[in-house]
Design an enzyme around this catalytic site. Structure first.
Site, PDB file in Angstrom:
ATOM      1  CB  SER A  49      13.113  -3.890  -0.205  1.00 56.37           C
ATOM      2  OG  SER A  49      12.220  -3.943   0.883  1.00 56.37           O
ATOM      3  CE1 TYR A 233      -3.895   4.373   6.304  1.00 52.93           C
ATOM      4  CE2 TYR A 233      -3.709   6.669   6.961  1.00 52.93           C
ATOM      5  CZ  TYR A 233      -3.120   5.486   6.565  1.00 52.93           C
ATOM      6  OH  TYR A 233      -1.767   5.423   6.457  1.00 52.93           O
TER       7      TYR A 233
END
Ligand code: NAD
Length: 386
Positions: A49, A233
Site C-alpha cells: 500500500s 543500520y
C-alpha cells in the site's frame, strides 16, 4: 472535511484522499511511459500500500499487465479521522487498475497471521489459480504470533553506544544523537519482526496450497547503506534482521529447488518512507544523499527504483545479482563519487549551513507527498470526502 497535514515528529496523522490518488496516478504514468515488458503476470505483493510495495504493485500491473493481489495493514477513515495513506493509495490503485482492465484485489489485515495467509490462498485459488511472483515488502513495527506473543522491533546498535550528527526535523538544527545498544532479547525480537521467518512462512504456505507456479520468483527488499550508518543500520538491530532475510533467500532456494522457485533479495536505495523516517541519524544522511544524487541527475524515488528493477535487473526473467546473490538497486547510491561527496558534506554540515548543504526541501516534499500533500494539482482548500 478540509484535510490539512498534522505532523508529529516523523509522522503525519492525516492523509489527503485526492492527494494520495494523485500520487498513485503519477506513479502509474511513470511506469506507462517506460513501456510494456515481458514480466510477471500474476503477482502477490505483501506490503502493497505504500513505499516500495506500492511501487512494485504499480510496476507489475502497468509494466507487464499483471493481475495483482495486495496485502496491507491500513486503517479506514472514521467520522473524525482520515484513513491512513495506504488505505487511500489502495483504493485509488484498484480504481485505476479495474478501469484499465487489470485485475486487482486487496486484503487488509495482519500479514503475519495464519488467517490472512489463508484468505490470500483462497483468493488466489478462486481468481488466479496460481501466482508467478511474490514480493515481500513489509515494514512492520511488531509481529503478533499465533499464541498471542508480541515481538517489537527496535532501532538500536548491537555493540556500543553510537553517537553522531542528527537532524532535528522540528527546527532544522543539527545536534548529536546517541543510539544505545539493544539487549539480546531486543535483537531477537527485531529479527522475528523484520527478518525472513515470515517470508519463509508465506512461501511455504503458498507452496503447500499449490498456488505457486513452477519457477515462480519471490523478492524481498533490503537495505545495506554506507559505512557511516553501519553502526545503527547494517550492524544494528535492523541489520541483523536484514542478514536473516538474506539467509532466508538462500534457505528458500534450497527448500523449494524442486519447484524451481527462485528467491532474491533486492537491496534498494535509501528513501523517505513511513518506515525509514523513524530511524535516528539516518534522515540527515538521506537529505545529503538526495542533494548529491539530484545534482548528478541520478536521484530516484520508489517508482524509479522499482521500474529499474523490472526493466533492467530482472529483464527477460534473468536476475542480475552480485556475488552474494543480491540484486543491487543501491548501485547508484553507493557509487564512489556519490559517497565521497556525501561524506565531505557530512563532516562540514551544521545548523547554520544545513539548508544549503542538504536537500531539506526535497526530504519534506517527499514526506508530505507520502500523505497526499503538496501536489499542485490538488486544491487543498476544498472540502473532501474522507
Ligand atoms: P512502508 O512503511 O512504506 O511500507 C510498509 C508496507 O507494509 C505497507 O504496505 C504496510 O501496510 C505494510 N504492513 C506493515 N505491517 C503490516 C502487517 N502486519 N500486515 C500487513 N501489512 C503490513 O515501507 P518501505 O520503506 O516501503 O519498506 C518496505 C521494505 O523495503 C522493507 O523491508 C524495508 O526495509 C525495505 N527498504 C526500505 C528502504 C527505505 O529507505 N525506505 C530502503 C531499502 C529497503
Amino acid at each position: 472535511m478540509i484535510v490539512e497535514p498534522k505532523v508529529r515528529g516523523f509522522i503525519c496523522t492525516t492523509a489527503h484522499p485526492l492527494g494520495c490518488k494523485e500520487n498513485v496516478k503519477l506513479q502509474i504514468e511513470y511506469i506507462k511511459k517506460q513501456g510494456i515488458i515481458n514480466g510477471p503476470k500474476k503477482v502477490l505483493i505483501i506490503g502493497a500500500s505504500t513505499g516500495y510495495g506500492l511501487a512494485s504493485r504499480i510496476a507489475a500491473a502497468y509494466g507487464s499487465g499483471a493481475s495483482t493481489i495486495g496485502v496491507m495493514y491500513e486503517k479506514e477513515a472514521t467520522e473524525k479521522r482520515t484513513a491512513t495513506p495506504g488505505w487511500y493509495n489502495t483504493q485509488a490503485f484498484e480504481e485505476y487498475a479495474i478501469k484499465d482492465g487489470l485485475y486487482a484485489t486487496s486484503i487488509n489485515g495482519d500479514a503475519f497471521s495464519r488467517d490472512v495467509k489463508e484468505q490470500v490462498i483462497t483468493r488466489v485459488k478462486e481468481d488466479l489459480g496460481k501466482v508467478d511472483m511474490v514480493i515481500y515488502s513489509l515494514a512492520a513495527p511488531r509481529r503478533t504470533m499465533e499464541d498471542g506473543t508480541v515481538y517489537q522491533s527496535v532501532l538500536k546498535t548491537t555493540e556500543d553506544n553510537y553517537t553522531n550528527k542528527s537532524w532535528n526535523l522540528r527546527d532544522n538544527t543539527i545536534s548529536e544523537a546517541t543510539v544505545i545498544p539493544a539487549t539480546e532479547d531486543e535483537v531477537n525480537a527485531t529479527v522475528k519482526v523484520m527478518g525472513g521467518e515470515d517470508w519463509m512462512d508465506w512461501i511455504k504456505a503458498l507452496s503447500d496450497a499449490d498456488v505457486l507456479e513452477q519457477g515462480a520468483v519471490t523478492i524481498a527488499y533490503s537495505y545495506i547503506g554506507p559505512k557511516l550508518t553501519y553502526p545503527i543500520y547494517y550492524n544494528g538491530t535492523i541489520g541483523m534482521a536484514k542478514k536473516h532475510l538474506h539467509e532466508s533467500a538462500e534457505r528458500l532456494n534450497q527448500t523449494f529447488a524442486n519447484k524451481g522457485i527462485k528467491a532474491y533479495v533486492s537491496v534498494n536505495k535509501a528513501l523517505v518512507t513511513q518506515a525509514s523516517s523513524a530511524i535516528p541519524i539516518v534522515p540527515l544522511y538521506f537529505a545529503i544523499l538526495y542533494k548529491v544524487m539530484k545534482e548528478k541527475g541520478i536521484h530516484e524515488g520508489c517508482i524509479e527504483q522499482i521500474g529499474r528493477l523490472f526493466h533492467e535487473k530482472l529483464a527477460n526473467g534473468i536476475a542480475q545479482v552480485d556475488e552474494h546473490n543480491l540484486i543491487r538497486l543501491d548501485d547508484y547510491e553507493l557509487k564512489e563519487d556519490i559517497q565521497k561527496e556525501v561524506f565531505e558534506i557530512w563532516d562540514r554540515i551544521n545548523s547554520d549551513n544545513i539548508l544549503e548543504l542538504a536537500d531539506i526541501k526535497g526530504y519534506w516534499d517527499d514526506f508530505y507527498r507520502m500523505f497526499g500533500f503538496g501536489f499542485d494539482q490538488i486544491d487543498y482548500t476544498q472540502d473532501v470526502e474522507i
